[in-house]
Design a protein around this motif. Structure first.
Motif, PDB file in Angstrom:
ATOM      1  N   ILE A   1       0.837  -1.204   0.000  1.00 13.23           N
ATOM      2  CA  ILE A   1       0.000   0.000   0.000  1.00 13.23           C
ATOM      3  C   ILE A   1       0.872   1.254   0.000  1.00 13.23           C
ATOM      4  N   SER A   2       1.887   1.282   0.859  1.00 15.14           N
ATOM      5  CA  SER A   2       2.746   2.470   0.947  1.00 15.14           C
ATOM      6  C   SER A   2       3.479   2.739  -0.367  1.00 15.14           C
ATOM      7  N   ARG A   3       3.750   1.696  -1.119  1.00 20.67           N
ATOM      8  CA  ARG A   3       4.464   1.805  -2.387  1.00 20.67           C
ATOM      9  C   ARG A   3       3.556   2.210  -3.545  1.00 20.67           C
ATOM     10  N   THR A   4       2.258   1.939  -3.441  1.00 20.20           N
ATOM     11  CA  THR A   4       1.374   2.094  -4.603  1.00 20.20           C
ATOM     12  C   THR A   4       0.267   3.133  -4.467  1.00 20.20           C
ATOM     13  N   TYR A   5      -0.049   3.573  -3.244  1.00 20.79           N
ATOM     14  CA  TYR A   5      -1.302   4.321  -3.065  1.00 20.79           C
ATOM     15  C   TYR A   5      -1.356   5.642  -3.832  1.00 20.79           C
ATOM     16  N   VAL A   6      -0.231   6.346  -3.961  1.00 23.40           N
ATOM     17  CA  VAL A   6      -0.272   7.630  -4.674  1.00 23.40           C
ATOM     18  C   VAL A   6      -0.631   7.413  -6.140  1.00 23.40           C
ATOM     19  N   ASP A   7       0.000   6.434  -6.786  1.00 22.39           N
ATOM     20  CA  ASP A   7      -0.309   6.152  -8.188  1.00 22.39           C
ATOM     21  C   ASP A   7      -1.732   5.628  -8.358  1.00 22.39           C
ATOM     22  N   VAL A   8      -2.165   4.774  -7.451  1.00 24.27           N
ATOM     23  CA  VAL A   8      -3.501   4.176  -7.541  1.00 24.27           C
ATOM     24  C   VAL A   8      -4.595   5.227  -7.349  1.00 24.27           C
ATOM     25  N   LEU A   9      -4.340   6.228  -6.517  1.00 21.99           N
ATOM     26  CA  LEU A   9      -5.355   7.243  -6.204  1.00 21.99           C
ATOM     27  C   LEU A   9      -5.289   8.474  -7.108  1.00 21.99           C
ATOM     28  N   SER A  10      -4.200   8.639  -7.861  1.00 21.48           N
ATOM     29  CA  SER A  10      -4.052   9.827  -8.700  1.00 21.48           C
ATOM     30  C   SER A  10      -4.956   9.770  -9.934  1.00 21.48           C
ATOM     31  N   VAL A  11      -5.330  10.946 -10.413  1.00 25.23           N
ATOM     32  CA  VAL A  11      -6.118  11.047 -11.640  1.00 25.23           C
ATOM     33  C   VAL A  11      -5.152  11.134 -12.819  1.00 25.23           C
ATOM     34  N   GLU A  12      -5.297  10.222 -13.791  1.00 27.05           N
ATOM     35  CA  GLU A  12      -4.408  10.197 -14.956  1.00 27.05           C
ATOM     36  C   GLU A  12      -5.202   9.825 -16.204  1.00 27.05           C
ATOM     37  N   PHE A  13      -5.759  10.815 -16.853  1.00 29.88           N
ATOM     38  CA  PHE A  13      -6.452  10.558 -18.109  1.00 29.88           C
ATOM     39  C   PHE A  13      -5.426  10.261 -19.201  1.00 29.88           C
ATOM     40  N   ASP A  14      -5.826   9.468 -20.195  1.00 30.93           N
ATOM     41  CA  ASP A  14      -4.900   8.996 -21.231  1.00 30.93           C
ATOM     42  C   ASP A  14      -4.141  10.124 -21.910  1.00 30.93           C
ATOM     43  N   ASN A  15      -4.823  11.242 -22.165  1.00 32.30           N
ATOM     44  CA  ASN A  15      -4.189  12.333 -22.898  1.00 32.30           C
ATOM     45  C   ASN A  15      -3.384  13.271 -21.999  1.00 32.30           C
ATOM     46  N   GLN A  16      -3.299  12.936 -20.709  1.00 35.06           N
ATOM     47  CA  GLN A  16      -2.585  13.820 -19.791  1.00 35.06           C
ATOM     48  C   GLN A  16      -1.637  13.057 -18.870  1.00 35.06           C
ATOM     49  N   LYS A  17      -1.229  11.867 -19.265  1.00 38.85           N
ATOM     50  CA  LYS A  17      -0.316  11.094 -18.436  1.00 38.85           C
ATOM     51  C   LYS A  17       1.031  11.802 -18.324  1.00 38.85           C
ATOM     52  N   ASN A  18       1.654  11.610 -17.158  1.00 37.15           N
ATOM     53  CA  ASN A  18       2.962  12.206 -16.872  1.00 37.15           C
ATOM     54  C   ASN A  18       2.912  13.728 -16.835  1.00 37.15           C
ATOM     55  N   GLU A  19       1.723  14.287 -16.619  1.00 34.14           N
ATOM     56  CA  GLU A  19       1.575  15.733 -16.514  1.00 34.14           C
ATOM     57  C   GLU A  19       0.927  16.084 -15.176  1.00 34.14           C
ATOM     58  N   ASN A  20       1.235  17.276 -14.687  1.00 33.01           N
ATOM     59  CA  ASN A  20       0.544  17.786 -13.513  1.00 33.01           C
ATOM     60  C   ASN A  20      -0.561  18.722 -13.977  1.00 33.01           C
ATOM     61  N   TYR A  21      -1.777  18.488 -13.520  1.00 35.53           N
ATOM     62  CA  TYR A  21      -2.896  19.326 -13.926  1.00 35.53           C
ATOM     63  C   TYR A  21      -3.934  19.331 -12.823  1.00 35.53           C
ATOM     64  N   LYS A  22      -4.934  20.155 -12.962  1.00 32.94           N
ATOM     65  CA  LYS A  22      -5.939  20.332 -11.927  1.00 32.94           C
ATOM     66  C   LYS A  22      -7.147  19.426 -12.163  1.00 32.94           C
ATOM     67  N   VAL A  23      -7.709  18.941 -11.059  1.00 33.31           N
ATOM     68  CA  VAL A  23      -8.911  18.107 -11.093  1.00 33.31           C
ATOM     69  C   VAL A  23      -9.960  18.742 -10.191  1.00 33.31           C
ATOM     70  N   VAL A  24     -11.208  18.763 -10.656  1.00 30.53           N
ATOM     71  CA  VAL A  24     -12.313  19.314  -9.873  1.00 30.53           C
ATOM     72  C   VAL A  24     -13.069  18.155  -9.229  1.00 30.53           C
ATOM     73  N   TYR A  25     -13.173  18.187  -7.898  1.00 31.64           N
ATOM     74  CA  TYR A  25     -13.811  17.075  -7.186  1.00 31.64           C
ATOM     75  C   TYR A  25     -15.276  17.317  -6.839  1.00 31.64           C
ATOM     76  N   ASN A  26     -15.790  18.490  -7.169  1.00 29.62           N
ATOM     77  CA  ASN A  26     -17.228  18.713  -6.973  1.00 29.62           C
ATOM     78  C   ASN A  26     -17.748  19.609  -8.089  1.00 29.62           C
ATOM     79  N   ASN A  27     -19.060  19.763  -8.147  1.00 28.09           N
ATOM     80  CA  ASN A  27     -19.666  20.460  -9.273  1.00 28.09           C
ATOM     81  C   ASN A  27     -19.566  21.983  -9.209  1.00 28.09           C
ATOM     82  N   ASN A  28     -19.287  22.539  -8.022  1.00 30.91           N
ATOM     83  CA  ASN A  28     -19.235  24.001  -7.938  1.00 30.91           C
ATOM     84  C   ASN A  28     -17.845  24.561  -8.251  1.00 30.91           C
TER      85      ASN A  28
END
Length: 236
Positions: A142-169
């Motif tokens: 778990i300690s080795r994998t959780y950041v990658d498993v929980l991160s958002v990585e869409f196919d067209n944005q892999k290996n990039e840092n970008y913003k994600v919106v977690y609610n509708n407002n």
């Protein structure tokens, strides 16, 4: 255990599109799912096992009990977990599937099993948390994998840092590798649906916002990654 249909139905209804970056084709190729296109019970069961182990890891690493005790001492009312069949919102969905040792807080990130190695998933299938050696192995995984498993990585944005919106407002906008917790509480209303004390509720909200900012920083230091806690009242 809830029926297959209700588990899949609630997943499809309440997991938002904003961070829906599951790769079911990859999961199928690794044997983690029986479908290349849709969520399956096999995937959800493995996801549940990872979630359970992750919650134990977070309990050991974070000051969750300290935060809960602080909220309790402030007379903050927690939101009871609803039954799975009565889930009616994104908040109640993620709260219901949580194993986190908190009456108030639950993980909002999704768990992407397809990012795990086959050996890690085999460990998930058979681990026994009562066995000290096996628990040490699963906690290391778990300690080795959780950041990658929980991160958002869409196919067209892999290996990039970008913003994600977690609610509708749009107010809960964070970096794609941020660990996000939601903290739910109940405001107090009378039988007519009016605030018992509106001024008190406004002050409580201010205190909660300040407290979650402080604990977001503390948790980030404890886990050595970026963590944000967002407050949700019982309006859901």
């Amino acid at each position: 255990m809830e029926s297959r249909d209700i588990q899949i139905e609630k997943f499809n209804e309440f997991v938002p599109e904003n961070d829906f970056d599951f790769d079911f084709k990859k999961a199928h190729s690794k044997g983690y799912s029986s479908s290349e296109e849709n969520i399956t019970l096999k995937y959800l069961n493995l996801q549940n096992k990872y979630n359970r182990a992750l919650s134990l890891f977070l309990k050991d690493e974070l000051s969750i009990e300290q935060l809960d005790n602080t909220l309790k001492n402030l007379d903050v009312i927690s939101v009871p977990k609803t039954s799975f069949t009565n889930i009616n919102s994104t908040e109640s969905y993620y709260q219901n599937i949580s194993y986190l040792s908190s009456k108030y807080m639950y993980l909002r990130n999704n768990i992407r099993l397809e990012r795990l190695k086959e050996a890690d998933v085999e460990l998930l299938k058979t681990f026994d948390l009562e066995n000290r050696t096996e628990k040490e192995k699963i906690m290391e995984m778990i300690s080795r994998t959780y950041v990658d498993v929980l991160s958002v990585e869409f196919d067209n944005q892999k290996n990039e840092n970008y913003k994600v919106v977690y609610n509708n407002n749009g107010k809960e906008t964070v970096n794609n590798r941020t660990i996000v917790f939601w903290l739910s509480y109940q405001e107090e209303f009378d039988d007519s649906g009016n605030y018992v004390d509106q001024g008190k509720e406004k002050e409580k909200r201010k205190i909660l916002q300040k407290l979650t900012t402080e604990y977001s920083l503390l948790f980030s230091q404890e886990l050595n990654c970026t963590i944000n806690i967002f407050v949700h009242d019982n309006s859901f």
